[in-house]
Scaffold this motif. Structure first.
Motif, PDB file in Angstrom:
ATOM      1  N   ARG A 182      36.215  27.874 -32.249  1.00  0.00           N
ATOM      2  CA  ARG A 182      35.618  28.826 -31.310  1.00  0.00           C
ATOM      3  C   ARG A 182      34.106  28.920 -31.510  1.00  0.00           C
ATOM      4  O   ARG A 182      33.337  28.839 -30.558  1.00  0.00           O
TER       5      ARG A 182
ATOM      6  N   GLY B  76      32.360  25.709 -30.479  1.00  0.00           N
ATOM      7  CA  GLY B  76      32.233  25.664 -29.021  1.00  0.00           C
ATOM      8  C   GLY B  76      31.067  26.497 -28.531  1.00  0.00           C
ATOM      9  O   GLY B  76      30.321  26.078 -27.638  1.00  0.00           O
TER      10      GLY B  76
ATOM     11  N   GLN C 224      35.880  20.198 -27.544  1.00  0.00           N
ATOM     12  CA  GLN C 224      36.070  21.590 -27.919  1.00  0.00           C
ATOM     13  C   GLN C 224      36.159  22.485 -26.684  1.00  0.00           C
ATOM     14  O   GLN C 224      35.513  22.246 -25.676  1.00  0.00           O
ATOM     15  N   GLU C 225      36.956  23.543 -26.808  1.00  0.00           N
ATOM     16  CA  GLU C 225      37.083  24.522 -25.732  1.00  0.00           C
ATOM     17  C   GLU C 225      35.787  25.315 -25.582  1.00  0.00           C
ATOM     18  O   GLU C 225      35.129  25.582 -26.580  1.00  0.00           O
ATOM     19  N   PRO C 226      35.430  25.692 -24.381  1.00  0.00           N
ATOM     20  CA  PRO C 226      36.001  25.234 -23.118  1.00  0.00           C
ATOM     21  C   PRO C 226      35.492  23.830 -22.792  1.00  0.00           C
ATOM     22  O   PRO C 226      34.296  23.589 -22.733  1.00  0.00           O
ATOM     23  N   THR C 227      36.429  22.900 -22.617  1.00  0.00           N
ATOM     24  CA  THR C 227      36.098  21.481 -22.500  1.00  0.00           C
ATOM     25  C   THR C 227      35.180  21.156 -21.337  1.00  0.00           C
ATOM     26  O   THR C 227      34.401  20.214 -21.412  1.00  0.00           O
TER      27      THR C 227
END
Length: 124
Positions: free
Chosen positions: A22, A25, A110-113
């Motif tokens: 998180r 990202g 990594q999110e958000p991709t």
């Protein structure tokens, strides 16, 4: 060929920090990553060796290399990346800068991709 100078303004102690997904990202949303990539050519200069990446932002054939770490020169990062990816040790003096690139990717692992990511790459 040319060099990428490193300017040191005083004592610097690199810190090894691992960011959970998180936080990493969020960092990717705010920062540009520095990379040292290597164009590996055969001894006769006729063939180029590329690596096959498995993840975004470039899951395809690409230079050998990867991220630089805080305090690295571009040549130190290149030597470390070649050792990590190919198991070969070369002195930093073996690496010459070929080009510098700014790359902006529309996707990342990594999110958000779909936020994408940005790199500054020094190619040796």
């Amino acid at each position: 060929m040319f060099e990428t100078p490193q300017f040191v303004t005083g004592p610097f102690t690199p810190r090894r920090v691992f960011l959970p997904d998180r936080e990493y990202g969020l960092a990717l949303d705010a920062l540009v990553k520095g990379c040292s990539d290597v164009l590996v050519v055969s001894s006769n200069g006729q063939k180029v060796l590329l690596g096959r990446r498995k993840v975004e932002p470039q899951p395809d054939w690409w230079f050998i290399g990867g991220r630089s770490k805080p305090g690295d020169t571009t040549t130190a990062a290149a030597a470390r990346n070649v050792k990590r990816e190919l198991g070969l040790e070369f002195p930093e003096s073996r690496f010459e800068v070929v080009a510098n690139y700014s790359m902006v990717w529309s996707y990342r692992e990594q999110e958000p991709t779909d936020n994408g990511t940005a790199d500054l790459s020094t190619v040796h």
